[in-house]
Write an enzyme that holds these catalytic residues in place. Structure first.
Site, PDB file in Angstrom:
ATOM      1  N   TYR A 176      -1.339   0.141  10.900  1.00 50.77           N
ATOM      2  CA  TYR A 176      -0.357   0.013   9.799  1.00 50.77           C
ATOM      3  C   TYR A 176      -0.437  -1.087   8.997  1.00 50.77           C
ATOM      4  CZ  TYR A 176       1.724  -3.426  13.289  1.00 50.77           C
ATOM      5  OH  TYR A 176       1.821  -4.213  14.246  1.00 50.77           O
ATOM      6  N   MET A 178       0.670  -4.453   6.609  1.00 51.78           N
ATOM      7  CA  MET A 178       1.782  -5.635   6.504  1.00 51.78           C
ATOM      8  C   MET A 178       1.447  -6.599   5.254  1.00 51.78           C
ATOM      9  SD  MET A 178       1.841  -7.806   9.874  1.00 51.78           S
ATOM     10  CE  MET A 178       2.872  -9.068   9.367  1.00 51.78           C
TER      11      MET A 178
END
Ligand code: 76R
Length: 281
Positions: A176, A178
């Site tokens: 992911y 960020m």
């Protein structure tokens, strides 16, 4: 006539390679079933062979790291993670897929471009010794010196793993992107280094508790992609992915400052197993 332009001596030669560390590319593909149905059997078989060869980390010309996994959920079907000092070797994987017999079938779902780095918050040997002192260790004692020496020994290996990582042999992975927030009331980039460093030390302390369960690779993407970092996690079992991300939500560095993009969970397989699992081969 003006003197020929000479660059300052400490600049590297112009190059697409990094002066240290590797480029990193995460690629996500979805299968277009209509395109698969439209393939004649020979093209489909050739396409599978081509993709299997392309994703073989042992083939000559493969990026130095190349990992295939199968994605859970509708965001994508196939995930690739590639690293190399040469970004064009990474791009060659992408172009090879596109130009293969499965090029119409494996449609791009998402990608993420980043590079490895040693974070500015990794303690130097002096900072590590300071921290030992603050924790009540007596400088000059054999125990103190042994701890400092152990860190001195460990640091080059740790930095090598950050810049040129080995991938763990674990089956579950999560990726992911960020950012650190830039809000009026929580702006990471307006905090002094000392405060950021303190929060990252707390973050590292909570991360170390997952040793043996989760391995992380933080790659930097400010100026390279739409988010500031990519977080690649590998876990011994999938539940640890949930545990670590949940635990870290309570670290001030995450609770106050972290913003997250989409999460992609996938299961690592050899290319031939992945193609079979995806019912392509
Ligand atoms: O590199 C190191 O191991 C030194 C300590 C450390 C740094 C500097 C460290 C340790 N991290 C660092 C930097 Mn991390 N990390 C994340 C996430 O989901 C979330 O809430 C955040 C996503 C996870 C799960 C994670 C895990 N870390 C960073 C940075 C860069 C900040 C910068 O440079 O400004 C980000 C964005 C980030 C995010 N981190 C660890 C972990 C784990 C498991 C550790 C311990 C590693 C170990 O030493 O075993």
């Amino acid at each position: 006539m003006s003197a020929p332009h000479r660059p300052p001596v400490d600049l590297p030669e112009p190059t697409v390679k990094l002066t240290e560390g590797w480029h990193c590319l995460h690629l996500y593909y979805k299968i277009d079933q209509a395109a698969l149905n439209a393939l004649d059997p020979e093209t489909r078989a050739r396409g599978c062979e081509e993709v299997e060869h392309l994703l073989n980390p042992e083939r000559p010309g493969a990026p130095v790291r190349l990992q295939t996994s199968v994605v859970s959920g509708h965001k994508a079907d196939l995930a690739l993670m590639a690293m190399d000092e040469d970004p064009l070797l990474l791009d060659a994987v992408q172009q090879g897929i596109r130009a293969s017999g499965l090029g119409t079938v494996l449609t791009p779902a998402w990608s993420f471009v980043s590079i490895t780095e040693v974070s500015e918050y990794v303690p130097t040997i002096e900072q590590y010794a300071d921290k030992l002192r603050l924790d009540g260790n007596e400088p000059g004692t054999p125990a103190f010196e042994a701890k400092v020496n152990a860190y001195k020994q460990r640091l080059p290996m740790m930095n090598r793993q950050r810049l040129m990582p080995d991938f763990p042999d674990w089956p579950a992975t999560c990726f992911y992107p960020m950012n650190k927030a830039r809000h009026p009331h929580a702006n990471w980039y307006l905090e002094p280094f000392s405060h950021r460093s303190k929060l990252m030390a707390e973050h590292a302390t909570s991360g170390i508790k997952f040793a043996g369960k989760v391995s992380q690779l933080i790659t930097a993407s400010t100026g390279l992609d739409d988010w500031e970092w990519g977080v690649t996690l590998w876990a011994r079992t999938p539940a640890y992915l949930k545990d670590i991300v949940y635990t870290m939500r309570f670290d001030e560095a995450s609770a106050r400052y972290a913003e997250f993009g989409p999460f992609y969970v996938s299961y690592i397989m050899s290319p031939d197993r992945a193609l079979a699992h995806l019912q392509l081969s």
